[in-house]
Design an enzyme around this catalytic site. Sequence first.
Site, PDB file in Angstrom:
ATOM      1  N   SER A  26       0.971   3.506  -2.976  1.00 33.83           N
ATOM      2  CA  SER A  26       1.658   3.308  -4.250  1.00 33.83           C
ATOM      3  C   SER A  26       0.829   2.331  -5.089  1.00 33.83           C
ATOM      4  CB  SER A  26       3.076   2.800  -3.963  1.00 33.83           C
ATOM      5  OG  SER A  26       3.759   2.516  -5.139  1.00 33.83           O
ATOM      6  N   TYR A  52       1.854   6.588 -15.032  1.00 35.16           N
ATOM      7  CA  TYR A  52       1.392   6.179 -13.693  1.00 35.16           C
ATOM      8  C   TYR A  52       2.427   5.260 -13.018  1.00 35.16           C
ATOM      9  CZ  TYR A  52      -1.572   3.770 -10.268  1.00 35.16           C
ATOM     10  OH  TYR A  52      -2.099   3.227  -9.115  1.00 35.16           O
ATOM     11  N   LYS A  76       4.532   5.930  -9.503  1.00 30.14           N
ATOM     12  CA  LYS A  76       4.456   5.078  -8.307  1.00 30.14           C
ATOM     13  C   LYS A  76       5.831   4.481  -7.967  1.00 30.14           C
ATOM     14  CE  LYS A  76       0.015   5.603  -7.465  1.00 30.14           C
ATOM     15  NZ  LYS A  76      -0.482   6.285  -6.256  1.00 30.14           N
TER      16      LYS A  76
HETATM   17  P1  NAP Z   1     -10.583   6.965  -6.851  1.00 28.31           P
HETATM   18  O1  NAP Z   1     -11.734   6.083  -6.600  1.00 28.31           O
HETATM   19  O2  NAP Z   1     -10.538   7.728  -8.145  1.00 28.31           O
HETATM   20  O3  NAP Z   1     -10.412   7.975  -5.625  1.00 28.31           O
HETATM   21  C1  NAP Z   1      -9.379   8.921  -5.640  1.00 28.31           C
HETATM   22  C2  NAP Z   1      -9.859  10.209  -5.021  1.00 28.31           C
HETATM   23  O4  NAP Z   1      -8.773  11.142  -5.093  1.00 28.31           O
HETATM   24  C3  NAP Z   1     -11.038  10.844  -5.781  1.00 28.31           C
HETATM   25  O5  NAP Z   1     -11.965  11.395  -4.886  1.00 28.31           O
HETATM   26  C4  NAP Z   1     -10.338  11.920  -6.605  1.00 28.31           C
HETATM   27  O6  NAP Z   1     -11.195  12.998  -6.955  1.00 28.31           O
HETATM   28  C5  NAP Z   1      -9.270  12.359  -5.634  1.00 28.31           C
HETATM   29  N1  NAP Z   1      -8.215  13.101  -6.307  1.00 28.31           N
HETATM   30  C6  NAP Z   1      -7.764  12.953  -7.571  1.00 28.31           C
HETATM   31  N2  NAP Z   1      -6.832  13.870  -7.835  1.00 28.31           N
HETATM   32  C7  NAP Z   1      -6.672  14.607  -6.729  1.00 28.31           C
HETATM   33  C8  NAP Z   1      -5.868  15.727  -6.394  1.00 28.31           C
HETATM   34  N3  NAP Z   1      -5.045  16.297  -7.298  1.00 28.31           N
HETATM   35  N4  NAP Z   1      -5.940  16.223  -5.129  1.00 28.31           N
HETATM   36  C9  NAP Z   1      -6.794  15.685  -4.223  1.00 28.31           C
HETATM   37  N5  NAP Z   1      -7.619  14.666  -4.501  1.00 28.31           N
HETATM   38  C10 NAP Z   1      -7.552  14.120  -5.745  1.00 28.31           C
HETATM   39  O7  NAP Z   1      -9.199   6.162  -6.837  1.00 28.31           O
HETATM   40  P2  NAP Z   1      -8.784   4.820  -6.031  1.00 28.31           P
HETATM   41  O8  NAP Z   1      -8.922   3.694  -6.947  1.00 28.31           O
HETATM   42  O9  NAP Z   1      -9.411   4.803  -4.688  1.00 28.31           O
HETATM   43  O10 NAP Z   1      -7.219   5.091  -5.879  1.00 28.31           O
HETATM   44  C11 NAP Z   1      -6.682   5.704  -4.724  1.00 28.31           C
HETATM   45  C12 NAP Z   1      -5.175   5.527  -4.727  1.00 28.31           C
HETATM   46  O11 NAP Z   1      -4.858   4.133  -4.763  1.00 28.31           O
HETATM   47  C13 NAP Z   1      -4.481   6.164  -5.928  1.00 28.31           C
HETATM   48  O12 NAP Z   1      -3.262   6.738  -5.529  1.00 28.31           O
HETATM   49  C14 NAP Z   1      -4.231   4.979  -6.844  1.00 28.31           C
HETATM   50  O13 NAP Z   1      -3.130   5.172  -7.673  1.00 28.31           O
HETATM   51  C15 NAP Z   1      -3.964   3.888  -5.821  1.00 28.31           C
HETATM   52  N6  NAP Z   1      -4.202   2.538  -6.347  1.00 28.31           N
HETATM   53  C16 NAP Z   1      -5.459   2.160  -6.728  1.00 28.31           C
HETATM   54  C17 NAP Z   1      -5.640   0.874  -7.211  1.00 28.31           C
HETATM   55  C18 NAP Z   1      -7.006   0.382  -7.639  1.00 28.31           C
HETATM   56  O14 NAP Z   1      -7.069  -0.708  -8.251  1.00 28.31           O
HETATM   57  N7  NAP Z   1      -8.079   1.083  -7.332  1.00 28.31           N
HETATM   58  C19 NAP Z   1      -4.559   0.000  -7.350  1.00 28.31           C
HETATM   59  C20 NAP Z   1      -3.290   0.433  -6.966  1.00 28.31           C
HETATM   60  C21 NAP Z   1      -3.126   1.713  -6.454  1.00 28.31           C
HETATM   61  P3  NAP Z   1     -11.961  12.924  -8.376  1.00 28.31           P
HETATM   62  O15 NAP Z   1     -13.062  11.931  -8.196  1.00 28.31           O
HETATM   63  O16 NAP Z   1     -12.418  14.313  -8.585  1.00 28.31           O
HETATM   64  O17 NAP Z   1     -10.941  12.462  -9.383  1.00 28.31           O
END
Ligand code: NAP
Length: 267
Positions: A155, A170, A174
């Site tokens: 989340s 978003y 979440k």
């Molecule tokens: P990220 O670097 O963009 O990695 C996410 C991965 O998921 C990417 O490979 C993306 O592919 C893939 N993806 C996107 N849409 C998809 C779909 N419909 N089906 C399957 N795969 C999909 O993101 P992240 O920062 O690691 O975030 C991961 C999770 O943590 C998310 O749920 C995000 O909301 C949560 N989160 C992140 C943060 C933060 O600060 N990073 C904070 C709080 C929560 P593409 O590259 O093609 O888009």
Amino acid sequence: MTVHPTTSPFLAELFGLEGKVAVVTGAGSGIGHGIARFFAEAGASVAIADRNPSAAERVADELNAHADRATWIETDVSAEPDVTRMLRHTLERFGRVDILVNDAGIFPAKLIAHMSLADWERVQDVNLRGAFLCLREAALQMRGQGTGGRIINISSVDSLHPSMPGLAHYDASKGGMNMLTRSAALEFGPDKITVNAVLPGLIATEGVAAMNRGAGPPPTEEFNKRIVLGRIGTPEDIAACVLYLASNAANWVTGQTFVVDGGYLIG
Ligand code: NAP
């Protein structure tokens, strides 16, 4: 990745995942990649599910360089047939599913005033509908296996507190994920399937870098200033909490939301 097998049977029993099979969505990048690495280090077989096939394959190759325990599958979590295929592929390769991590998520910043219905729906489709579809498929499989299971939803602190303008779709997705977590924990508890959520603060990932590449000051700058522990997080900071929830150490923990944010919410 270096594999460091623990020499302590006590710790291996508590935190090890030897013989377990995990599916991690969004594991081609960022936090999901970190989680997949930790799971492989702990001895699990891991299915890397991501909509980006080359990223998924790269991560699987990285894990397989040390132990042949990873597979990858192109999956859009918002598409029901893809989710069915993801589970089928994992079962064909590894024979069972013990752990699901719903990590795939998108966060395209846009103010409500400029947000179309399609913008709103795309975020709900990936972040909430996708989590529901994967959770339902995996939980039914785990129920059929009869040996319990672990579901961990990634989340966000934004589910409790909006971190910046432009993330209403978003933040709502979440918030929904937190309640999906609690409701699913209630329904699948009798099957010894635990369902928990991890709420990361700001984590340095490819996704956040892409968001910061937009015009003007990086949208995460203000967020940064409030992090009590003085640094933004890493995928490993989140993977450590997810590993705990997937392990025997968390046998009696379900329906909970774990904030891992360097103190952002108290800052
Ligand atoms: P990220 O670097 O963009 O990695 C996410 C991965 O998921 C990417 O490979 C993306 O592919 C893939 N993806 C996107 N849409 C998809 C779909 N419909 N089906 C399957 N795969 C999909 O993101 P992240 O920062 O690691 O975030 C991961 C999770 O943590 C998310 O749920 C995000 O909301 C949560 N989160 C992140 C943060 C933060 O600060 N990073 C904070 C709080 C929560 P593409 O590259 O093609 O888009």
